[in-house]
Write an enzyme that holds these catalytic residues in place. Structure first.
Site, PDB file in Angstrom:
ATOM      1  N   ASP A 127       2.441   3.044   2.924  1.00  0.00           N
ATOM      2  CA  ASP A 127       1.318   3.974   2.819  1.00  0.00           C
ATOM      3  C   ASP A 127       1.756   5.423   2.602  1.00  0.00           C
ATOM      4  O   ASP A 127       2.068   5.815   1.491  1.00  0.00           O
ATOM      5  CB  ASP A 127       0.439   3.817   4.078  1.00  0.00           C
ATOM      6  N   HIS A 185      -5.640  -1.227   6.114  1.00  0.00           N
ATOM      7  CA  HIS A 185      -5.707  -0.807   7.523  1.00  0.00           C
ATOM      8  C   HIS A 185      -6.565  -1.782   8.339  1.00  0.00           C
ATOM      9  O   HIS A 185      -6.066  -2.436   9.226  1.00  0.00           O
ATOM     10  CB  HIS A 185      -6.208   0.634   7.710  1.00  0.00           C
ATOM     11  N   HIS A 222       0.837  -1.204   0.000  1.00  0.00           N
ATOM     12  CA  HIS A 222       0.000   0.000   0.000  1.00  0.00           C
ATOM     13  C   HIS A 222       0.872   1.254   0.000  1.00  0.00           C
ATOM     14  O   HIS A 222       1.587   1.535   0.956  1.00  0.00           O
ATOM     15  CB  HIS A 222      -0.934   0.007   1.209  1.00  0.00           C
ATOM     16  N   HIS A 258       0.947   5.554  -1.381  1.00  0.00           N
ATOM     17  CA  HIS A 258       0.536   6.759  -2.117  1.00  0.00           C
ATOM     18  C   HIS A 258       1.844   7.531  -2.287  1.00  0.00           C
ATOM     19  O   HIS A 258       2.291   8.204  -1.352  1.00  0.00           O
ATOM     20  CB  HIS A 258      -0.464   7.598  -1.325  1.00  0.00           C
ATOM     21  N   ARG A 309     -16.656   5.663   2.301  1.00  0.00           N
ATOM     22  CA  ARG A 309     -17.012   7.084   2.352  1.00  0.00           C
ATOM     23  C   ARG A 309     -17.128   7.648   0.948  1.00  0.00           C
ATOM     24  O   ARG A 309     -18.005   8.445   0.643  1.00  0.00           O
ATOM     25  CB  ARG A 309     -15.919   7.886   3.082  1.00  0.00           C
ATOM     26  N   ARG A 343      -4.870  15.407   6.481  1.00  0.00           N
ATOM     27  CA  ARG A 343      -5.399  15.226   5.139  1.00  0.00           C
ATOM     28  C   ARG A 343      -5.441  16.557   4.374  1.00  0.00           C
ATOM     29  O   ARG A 343      -5.205  16.592   3.165  1.00  0.00           O
ATOM     30  CB  ARG A 343      -6.801  14.599   5.205  1.00  0.00           C
ATOM     31  N   TYR A 370      -5.434   7.665  -6.972  1.00  0.00           N
ATOM     32  CA  TYR A 370      -6.737   8.321  -7.158  1.00  0.00           C
ATOM     33  C   TYR A 370      -6.621   9.734  -7.731  1.00  0.00           C
ATOM     34  O   TYR A 370      -7.622  10.394  -7.974  1.00  0.00           O
ATOM     35  CB  TYR A 370      -7.533   8.352  -5.835  1.00  0.00           C
ATOM     36  N   HIS A 395     -11.912   3.723  -3.230  1.00  0.00           N
ATOM     37  CA  HIS A 395     -11.157   4.486  -2.244  1.00  0.00           C
ATOM     38  C   HIS A 395     -11.566   4.112  -0.831  1.00  0.00           C
ATOM     39  O   HIS A 395     -10.729   3.820   0.015  1.00  0.00           O
ATOM     40  CB  HIS A 395     -11.285   6.004  -2.443  1.00  0.00           C
TER      41      HIS A 395
HETATM   42 ZN   LIG Z   1      -3.981   4.694   1.833  1.00  0.00          ZN
END
Ligand SMILES: [Zn+2]
Length: 450
Positions: free
Chosen positions: A317, A266, A56, A58, A205, A79, A118, A202
């Site tokens: 991650d 997660h 995982h 990004h 949510r 975020r 994404y 994603h």
């Molecule tokens: Zn992630």
């Protein structure tokens, strides 16, 4: 044919001395313990392991390391900082940043990365001339850095259970799962050898249940891995229960999105019923301990998940740390903290999560072991550094070594790291510094208008 002779190697679940490894093209053709070293073999002092799978990632979050970690704030304020970087990326700057980050991974022993992607569109939300320009930038970056990539192309349709996409999020959205599917279909037409295409939702949510079902059906039809962020924050569970009356795991089950090709990322805040659902469907769980501790997510019930039947894998991650040996060690050590008991996972189980199970979760079950026929990836860890000197070779990798002890990396038969030096990206720290500077400095007027 290429040959290596390892002082020690992890073969068939045991650490054995004097192991000769031979590869024809990208596959091992022979692996033999107790063998003398032929004169043409590359000597590998230390402990040789299969290549690591970073399940995982990004890549662009690496730009936040040491810049958004100090002080107070929550996952949600972090975020906002992450979105500010997302807002700056274009295909060229993203490729430069991802190349440097993947090169850092290669230096840490990673031979394959699962890039959960994404950031698809222009700043105004419209597609690039090639609607997959950003995904292809990541695929090219992995090639430049000598790492295989599974591009987990994520469907991302809304900002929350009851909220439209907002601000930088408009770059993430395809509008519908059908539009996501059509864009990903173009990627599937032309996949280079070092790449695999996977699907992602994603999170519950960001994608409504009927659209999750459509993505899952597409993944099933094409036998693609399907990854999804699950219950990283307790707030996701609360909001999901309020909106749908079920937990996120139960919602995924209702959308027929669980199964052996699915990986829940997660899986931190799970009920007993959620764990039974994931385990009973053989859904994988990718834990990212260094990220989960940095973002104050909490401790997942990893021992219970494994016992229920979920294969466990590891990811770095957000890349606050890129050290997969640390992630593997933390899988056991965090479970000790949670339960106040020692001895949940053996060293061999931790290495399996990092290698064979990880590559399978990325859609490449032919990688992750030192056996004839397997993809010829290997990683050598020094046993004579200040960290590892004196350690038992069988425990050294997961309880003593760090990424700094990785000396040699071979990816599909091709040397990528030699004596701690990246052979394709000569100055990895310099590449990281300039790529991060380009996406964190204030925008110029010209860029503002773009
Ligand atoms: Zn992630």
């Amino acid at each position: 044919m290429r040959r290596w002779h390892a002082e020690w190697a992890w073969v068939g679940g045991a650490v054995l001395p004097h192991v000769l490894l031979e590869a024809e093209g990208d596959r091992f053709s022979e692996v033999r313990a107790g063998a003398p070293a032929p004169s043409d073999a590359v000597r590998l002092p230390g402990l040789t392991l299969p290549g690591f799978a970073n399940v995982h990632s990004h890549a662009f979050h690496r730009a936040l390391r040491g810049r958004a970690q100090a002080g107070r704030g929550t996952f949600w304020t972090w975020r906002q900082r992450m979105y500010a970087v997302a807002d700056r990326l274009e295909p060229d700057t993203y490729r430069a940043l991802a190349t440097a980050v993947f090169a850092e991974m290669a230096l840490a022993g990673v031979t394959a990365v699962g890039e959960f992607h994404y950031l698809h569109h222009r700043r105004d939300g419209s597609p690039y001339d090639d609607p997959n320009a950003m995904g292809r930038a990541l695929i090219d970056a992995a090639a430049d850095a000598g790492v295989r990539i599974t591009l987990l192309d994520a469907c991302y349709l809304r900002g929350g259970f009851d909220a439209p996409l907002d601000g930088p999020q408009i770059r993430f959205g395809d509008g519908t799962a059908a539009a996501w599917r059509d864009r990903v279909a173009a990627l599937l037409d032309d996949v280079p050898a070092h790449a695999t295409i996977g699907a992602a939702v994603h999170s519950v949510r960001a994608v409504p249940p009927d659209e999750i079902a459509a993505v899952a059906a597409h993944a099933r039809a094409h036998a693609l891995p399907l990854h999804v962020h699950l219950s990283e924050q307790a707030a996701e569970n609360t909001a999901c229960l309020a909106a749908h009356g079920v937990t996120p795991a139960a919602l995924l089950d209702g959308a027929d999105a669980l199964g052996p090709r699915t990986v829940a990322v997660h899986a931190t805040h799970l009920t007993d019923a959620d764990i039974a659902l994931l385990g009973g469907t053989a859904t994988g769980a990718c834990v990212c301990p260094t990220t989960e501790r940095d973002l104050a997510d909490g401790l997942g019930r990893t021992g219970d998940l494994a016992a229920a039947g979920s294969p466990l894998t590891l990811g770095s991650d957000q890349h606050a740390v890129i050290d997969l040996l640390e992630e593997a060690r933390a899988l056991e050590l965090h479970e000790r903290l949670r339960t106040r008991r020692r001895g949940h996972f053996t060293a061999a189980e931790l290495l399996t999560a990092l290698t064979a199970t990880g590559h399978a979760a990325l859609g490449r079950p032919d990688a992750g072991s030192l056996t004839p026929g397997a993809t010829a990836d290997l990683v050598t860890v020094a046993l004579d550094s200040v960290r590892t000197a004196g350690a038992d070779p069988a425990e050294a990798a997961v309880y003593a070594a760090t990424a700094a002890d990785v000396t040699h990396v071979v990816n599909a038969g091709r040397p990528v790291v030699d004596d701690g030096r990246h052979l394709l990206v000569p100055d990895v720290p310099g590449a990281l510094a300039s790529a991060i500077e380009a996406v964190t400095r204030p925008r110029t007027e010209g860029e503002e208008r773009r």
